[in-house]
Enzyme design. Structure first.
Site, PDB file in Angstrom:
ATOM      1  N   SER A 122       0.808  -1.053   0.152  1.00  7.68           N
ATOM      2  CA  SER A 122       0.238  -0.203  -0.066  1.00  7.68           C
ATOM      3  C   SER A 122       0.837   1.383  -0.021  1.00  7.68           C
ATOM      4  O   SER A 122       0.587   2.726  -0.463  1.00  7.68           O
ATOM      5  CB  SER A 122      -0.706  -0.161   1.073  1.00  7.68           C
ATOM      6  OG  SER A 122      -1.953  -1.074   1.638  1.00  7.68           O
ATOM      7  N   GLU A 155      -2.917   1.127  -9.237  1.00 11.61           N
ATOM      8  CA  GLU A 155      -1.470   1.833  -9.962  1.00 11.61           C
ATOM      9  C   GLU A 155      -0.190   0.428 -10.474  1.00 11.61           C
ATOM     10  O   GLU A 155       0.442  -0.660  -9.599  1.00 11.61           O
ATOM     11  CB  GLU A 155      -0.991   2.257  -9.132  1.00 11.61           C
ATOM     12  CG  GLU A 155      -2.262   3.027  -8.115  1.00 11.61           C
ATOM     13  CD  GLU A 155      -2.222   4.182  -6.551  1.00 11.61           C
ATOM     14  OE1 GLU A 155      -1.404   4.564  -6.717  1.00 11.61           O
ATOM     15  OE2 GLU A 155      -2.852   3.267  -6.108  1.00 11.61           O
ATOM     16  N   ASN A 194      -3.703   5.971  -3.266  1.00 12.73           N
ATOM     17  CA  ASN A 194      -3.634   6.570  -1.204  1.00 12.73           C
ATOM     18  C   ASN A 194      -3.096   8.296  -0.879  1.00 12.73           C
ATOM     19  O   ASN A 194      -4.102   8.887  -0.260  1.00 12.73           O
ATOM     20  CB  ASN A 194      -3.006   5.741  -0.564  1.00 12.73           C
ATOM     21  CG  ASN A 194      -3.582   4.880  -0.163  1.00 12.73           C
ATOM     22  OD1 ASN A 194      -4.664   4.598   0.220  1.00 12.73           O
ATOM     23  ND2 ASN A 194      -3.514   3.217  -0.113  1.00 12.73           N
TER      24      ASN A 194
HETATM   25  N1  LIG Z   1      -6.174  -4.817   3.102  1.00 15.98           N
HETATM   26  C1  LIG Z   1      -7.152  -3.623   1.769  1.00 15.98           C
HETATM   27  O1  LIG Z   1      -7.440  -2.904   1.618  1.00 15.98           O
HETATM   28  C2  LIG Z   1      -5.371  -3.210   0.818  1.00 15.98           C
HETATM   29  C3  LIG Z   1      -5.248  -2.122  -0.299  1.00 15.98           C
HETATM   30  C4  LIG Z   1      -4.454  -2.463  -0.986  1.00 15.98           C
HETATM   31  C5  LIG Z   1      -3.346  -3.022  -0.775  1.00 15.98           C
HETATM   32  N2  LIG Z   1      -3.070  -3.778   0.293  1.00 15.98           N
HETATM   33  C6  LIG Z   1      -1.773  -4.117   0.795  1.00 15.98           C
HETATM   34  O2  LIG Z   1      -2.063  -5.749  -0.129  1.00 15.98           O
HETATM   35  C7  LIG Z   1      -0.850  -6.822   1.475  1.00 15.98           C
HETATM   36  C8  LIG Z   1      -1.817  -7.355   1.864  1.00 15.98           C
HETATM   37  O3  LIG Z   1      -3.076  -7.074   2.459  1.00 15.98           O
HETATM   38  P1  LIG Z   1      -4.231  -7.823   3.048  1.00 15.98           P
HETATM   39  O4  LIG Z   1      -5.588  -6.725   3.644  1.00 15.98           O
HETATM   40  O5  LIG Z   1      -4.453  -8.766   1.927  1.00 15.98           O
HETATM   41  O6  LIG Z   1      -3.705  -9.047   4.539  1.00 15.98           O
HETATM   42  P2  LIG Z   1      -3.895  -9.599   4.973  1.00 15.98           P
HETATM   43  O7  LIG Z   1      -3.391  -9.672   6.365  1.00 15.98           O
HETATM   44  O8  LIG Z   1      -5.442  -9.909   4.846  1.00 15.98           O
HETATM   45  O9  LIG Z   1      -4.069 -10.799   4.243  1.00 15.98           O
HETATM   46  C9  LIG Z   1      -2.063 -11.353   4.490  1.00 15.98           C
HETATM   47  C10 LIG Z   1      -1.927 -12.614   4.002  1.00 15.98           C
HETATM   48  O10 LIG Z   1      -0.658 -13.210   4.162  1.00 15.98           O
HETATM   49  C11 LIG Z   1       0.137 -14.113   4.351  1.00 15.98           C
HETATM   50  N3  LIG Z   1       1.786 -13.831   4.961  1.00 15.98           N
HETATM   51  C12 LIG Z   1       2.526 -13.115   5.585  1.00 15.98           C
HETATM   52  N4  LIG Z   1       3.506 -13.662   5.268  1.00 15.98           N
HETATM   53  C13 LIG Z   1       3.362 -14.704   4.328  1.00 15.98           C
HETATM   54  C14 LIG Z   1       4.853 -15.683   3.911  1.00 15.98           C
HETATM   55  N5  LIG Z   1       5.831 -15.063   3.945  1.00 15.98           N
HETATM   56  N6  LIG Z   1       4.319 -16.356   2.529  1.00 15.98           N
HETATM   57  C15 LIG Z   1       2.917 -16.332   2.650  1.00 15.98           C
HETATM   58  N7  LIG Z   1       2.190 -15.753   2.975  1.00 15.98           N
HETATM   59  C16 LIG Z   1       2.062 -15.298   3.936  1.00 15.98           C
HETATM   60  C17 LIG Z   1      -0.618 -14.356   5.842  1.00 15.98           C
HETATM   61  O11 LIG Z   1      -0.890 -16.055   5.918  1.00 15.98           O
HETATM   62  C18 LIG Z   1      -1.833 -13.799   5.137  1.00 15.98           C
HETATM   63  O12 LIG Z   1      -2.754 -14.921   5.158  1.00 15.98           O
HETATM   64  C19 LIG Z   1      -0.547  -5.608   2.670  1.00 15.98           C
HETATM   65  O13 LIG Z   1       0.781  -5.191   1.421  1.00 15.98           O
HETATM   66  C20 LIG Z   1      -1.482  -4.556   1.948  1.00 15.98           C
HETATM   67  O14 LIG Z   1      -0.609  -3.350   2.426  1.00 15.98           O
HETATM   68  C21 LIG Z   1      -3.899  -4.077   1.402  1.00 15.98           C
END
Ligand SMILES: NC(=O)c1ccc[n+]([C@@H]2O[C@H](COP(=O)([O-])OP(=O)(O)OC[C@H]3O[C@@H](n4cnc5c(N)ncnc54)[C@H](O)[C@@H]3O)[C@@H](O)[C@H]2O)c1
Length: 313
Positions: A122, A155, A194
């Protein structure tokens, strides 16, 4: 690797974003390996993917056949080293630099230099993520918005060392996914979306904190006011429509009045410390203690689907 040559994608992290991203790749005919730390986590992700596909199906955006075929294109893997024939990796793990660094170092060693490594971070700098790899030219930002199977934009962020070819390929890939690419030419914190979104949210919080209006009226001002125009015209088009002279004159007296706080506002800090985190704890700016959150969010997705159809996405 050209965009047209990408057919096999690994999505690492199967949370909120990873599951939705895997779904979109599969909908568009890509073969997807979805990777996470345990079978249990992946099982939950599978449930969310099937829910997402059926939402699009009931909204008339996917046929039953396409939804079924998409589900069949996703495999679920706990050991990334067992995945063969990888053209690109899409990372969506926790937003922690140490975790992303450890993962990118591993991916860099595991896959040949032609394999594109994209991050859904993000806000962490793409150059910083790439710095632990031996091939930073193939590391790129590909920032999806939540829910990935609804929001049209992605993006594409250029890190300091991202190769031109990689940028071009990812842009074409986004189009192949039937999404709208926006190109972020400098690796600035918050990228495009953002930065603009937080500027608006900072002002919204400030208006609430200063008692200028209720939370409901602040949200209504956006939804039924200037935000209503945004699917059709953006902020710069709005300025052109109103006139640069008017914008210039208003900017001169209004900019100095706007909130320019450099840290989170007191009201936000207080709520965060009191565990008033919003929907997930039952209270944030609004009270959700009597709200069926699942139905509320489903109703919102149904409305997005109607808008998507109207706008031709
Ligand atoms: N949630 C949002 O609205 C949003 C929007 C855009 C971008 N993001 C970005 O996307 C990314 C993920 O966010 P999210 O909300 O899906 O998080 P989340 O917490 O829902 O999911 C993250 C997943 O990653 C897994 N994980 C962690 N380390 C790992 C590894 N080494 N190998 C494999 N799996 C692993 C975890 O078990 C978990 O299931 C982050 O960088 C976040 O900033 C989130």
């Amino acid at each position: 690797m050209e965009a047209g040559e990408i057919t096999n994608v690994v999505v690492v992290g199967s949370g909120v974003m990873g599951a939705g991203i895997a779904q979109v790749f599969a909908q568009e005919g890509f073969s997807v390996a979805l990777n996470d730390v345990s079978g249990e986590v992946l099982e939950k992700a599978k449930g969310r993917i099937l829910d997402g596909l059926s939402l699009l199906e009931s909204g008339g955006l996917l046929s039953k056949k396409t939804a079924k075929e998409a589900a069949g294109r996703i495999s679920y893997v706990t050991d990334i080293e067992t995945v063969k024939d990888v053209d690109m990796v899409m990372e969506a793990v926790w937003e922690k630099i140490e975790i992303k660094h450890e993962l990118f170092k591993k991916l860099d060693g595991l896959f040949s230099p032609g394999v594109i490594l994209a991050s859904n971070t993000s806000g962490i700098s793409i150059s910083r993520i790439a710095s632990v790899t031996k091939n930073p030219g193939r590391v790129v930002g590909m920032h999806w918005w939540n829910p990935p199977y609804i929001i049209p934009v992605i993006e594409v962020i250029r890190g300091e060392q991202t190769e031109e070819m990689v940028i071009r390929t990812v842009r074409l890939l986004v189009e192949r996914l039937k999404k709208k690419p926006v190109m972020v030419n400098k690796d600035v914190p918050g990228f495009l979306g953002n930065r603009m979104q937080y500027a608006l949210m900072r002002e919204a919080v400030s208006l609430l904190e200063n008692g200028v209006a209720t939370a409901e009226d602040i949200d209504t001002m956006v939804k039924a006011g200037f935000g209503f125009k945004f699917p059709v015209i953006g902020p710069l088009e709005t300025i052109d429509m109103a006139g640069m002279d008017i914008f210039y004159n208003v900017s001169k007296y209004l900019y100095g009045e706007l909130d320019d706080t450099k840290t989170a506002q007191k009201i936000v800090e207080k709520k965060a410390k009191e565990n008033k985190l919003g929907q997930k704890t039952g209270e944030g700016f609004y009270d959700y203690s009597k709200t069926d959150i699942k139905s509320l969010n489903k109703e919102r997705v149904d409305r997005y689907i109607k808008i998507m159809k109207d706008l031709g996405y």
